[in-house]
Design an enzyme around this catalytic site. Structure first.
Site, PDB file in Angstrom:
ATOM      1  N   GLY A 103       0.828  -1.211   0.000  1.00 36.09           N
ATOM      2  CA  GLY A 103       0.000   0.000   0.000  1.00 36.09           C
ATOM      3  C   GLY A 103       0.852   1.247   0.000  1.00 36.09           C
ATOM      4  O   GLY A 103       2.065   1.178  -0.234  1.00 36.09           O
ATOM      5  N   ASN A 104       0.234   2.383   0.244  1.00 38.77           N
ATOM      6  CA  ASN A 104       0.981   3.632   0.338  1.00 38.77           C
ATOM      7  C   ASN A 104       0.320   4.539   1.357  1.00 38.77           C
ATOM      8  O   ASN A 104      -0.721   4.210   1.920  1.00 38.77           O
ATOM      9  CB  ASN A 104       1.103   4.293  -1.047  1.00 38.77           C
ATOM     10  CG  ASN A 104      -0.246   4.616  -1.624  1.00 38.77           C
ATOM     11  OD1 ASN A 104      -0.965   5.462  -1.106  1.00 38.77           O
ATOM     12  ND2 ASN A 104      -0.624   3.936  -2.699  1.00 38.77           N
ATOM     13  N   ARG A 105       0.918   5.691   1.587  1.00 39.19           N
ATOM     14  CA  ARG A 105       0.505   6.529   2.716  1.00 39.19           C
ATOM     15  C   ARG A 105      -0.575   7.548   2.376  1.00 39.19           C
ATOM     16  O   ARG A 105      -0.884   8.407   3.186  1.00 39.19           O
ATOM     17  CB  ARG A 105       1.742   7.241   3.281  1.00 39.19           C
ATOM     18  CG  ARG A 105       2.763   6.268   3.838  1.00 39.19           C
ATOM     19  CD  ARG A 105       3.982   6.977   4.357  1.00 39.19           C
ATOM     20  NE  ARG A 105       3.631   7.961   5.380  1.00 39.19           N
ATOM     21  CZ  ARG A 105       4.431   8.918   5.783  1.00 39.19           C
ATOM     22  NH1 ARG A 105       5.621   9.042   5.242  1.00 39.19           N
ATOM     23  NH2 ARG A 105       4.053   9.761   6.708  1.00 39.19           N
TER      24      ARG A 105
END
Ligand code: CTP
Length: 378
Positions: free
Chosen positions: A182-184
């Site tokens: 995932g990412n932030r």
């Protein structure tokens, strides 16, 4: 709205007075009320009220009132006021589910939205009978928030009748049933873009990957998980759109394989298999390739730059690769931007020139982006 300091005039229909009487409306608003164009004729009320208002709210908007407004019928004070109002109009439908879903009502709603009226989707839940489903009046606080946002935009209703698609949040690429890459991204910038576009009169669809934001009243949200799902949803929703903004953080790579069962540690203490990655489709580049004449496509660039010049150079290189009409360039080094309420960004035009420099809230960056989009739509 009165508690927030607004001057409110109530225009009930005859039917509304069967539920709540005129004295109640007069006491609550502090103004006389009438339903008919034949009352106070000397004041030309049927023209005055529409001209006087900064915003008109029709709540609850019945199937009948929606139909009359869509057809331009002017047979009482409410419908004549709607025909003379040049300010933003918000309608909050409330009716039984069957009436809301009926093709006649849906066609009337589409007509009103195409004219720039903000028709909120009804809330889902218990209706007046034993039935439940879509058709409830949205909570008064939600309605008030929509109206406050519209008023905060001043008289700008410059996206009225425009269809806009915004992507938001971060995609998640599954490795096994419990793990993902995932990412932030928090989705806040996409949310601000959707809120401001709706406040400026647009018909907004939000394609949301993973986000930590609550639903926005009046905005249709399509939920997706992976980059592939984001791609499919954006292509489907963008076909008839006037403008598209890719604010989502889309994963560039996904694991080459997916394990149907949870990946376990080996008993002998050996290291795990490396995870092979493969590239995802570039959604923005594909939307640019499919762009129809007049459609405006906006991309974002998240860069970790050494300085302002470096940031601009990286942004211009990305703009050339993507071919979009506007590129919003963000410096995301040292934890800046992600999950924060503010943004520091430069908006580049298709030729690489700086169109705007936006510092401050995600809302003000959203407005700067819509200002640039409005110019290109014109
Ligand atoms: N984007 C996209 N599809 C992808 C990756 C990115 O549509 N598979 C979009 C993003 O939504 C954003 C823009 O492309 O609007 C730029 O995203 P960014 O991550 O900054 O750029 P990349 O194209 O991924 O380039 P790089 O990571 O190499 O800088």
């Amino acid at each position: 709205m009165r508690e927030e300091g607004h001057d409110v005039r109530v225009v009930p229909t005859d039917s509304a007075l069967r539920f709540v009487g005129a004295p109640t409306w007069e006491a609550l608003s502090g103004h006389p009320v009438s339903t008919q164009v034949w009352d106070d004729v000397a004041d030309v009320q049927h023209v005055r009220l529409g001209q006087w208002a900064d915003v008109v709210i029709v709540a609850p908007a019945t199937a009948n009132t929606i139909a009359r407004a869509a057809a331009g019928i002017a047979d009482d004070l409410l419908t004549t006021s709607l025909l003379t109002a040049t300010c933003p109009v918000v309608m909050a439908p409330a009716m039984h589910t069957e009436m809301w879903l009926h093709p006649a009502t849906q066609a009337n709603v589409a007509t009103l939205r195409a004219r720039g009226v903000t028709v909120l989707d009804p809330a889902v839940g218990r209706l007046t009978g034993a039935d439940s489903g879509p058709g409830r009046l949205p909570e008064p606080a939600d309605l008030a928030r929509v109206v406050e946002e519209i008023l905060a935009g001043g008289a700008t209703h410059d996206l009225a009748g425009r269809r806009i698609v915004v992507s938001a949040g971060g995609t998640r690429e599954p490795l096994d049933p419990v793990r993902f890459l995932g990412n932030r991204s928090s989705g806040r910038q996409g949310w601000a873009l959707a809120r401001r576009a709706r406040a400026r009169g647009a018909d907004v669809v939000l394609v949301a990957a993973h986000v930590d934001q609550p639903a926005i009243p009046g905005v249709r949200t399509v939920h997706v998980g992976t980059a592939a799902q984001m791609h499919a949803a954006m292509v489907a929703e963008s076909a008839g759109a006037d403008a598209i903004v890719m604010a989502a953080a889309v994963a560039d790579f996904r694991p080459a394989g997916y394990s149907e069962s949870k990946i376990k540690k080996a008993d002998d203490g050996s290291e795990p298999e490396p995870v092979m990655l493969v590239r995802n489709t570039d959604v923005l580049a594909d939307l640019v390739a499919r762009r129809h004449p007049g459609q405006v496509v906006v991309g974002f660039a998240a860069e970790t730059a050494a300085g302002a010049d470096d940031l601009l150079a990286l942004g211009r290189a990305k703009l050339a690769r993507k071919g979009c009409d506007l590129l919003v360039v963000n410096d995301v080094s040292e934890g800046r931007v992600f999950g924060l309420d503010t943004n520091d960004a430069v908006i580049l035009g298709a030729d690489g020139t700086i169109v705007a420099d936006a510092h401050g809230s995600k809302e003000s960056l959203a407005d700067a982006i819509w200002d640039a989009v409005v110019k290109r739509l014109a």
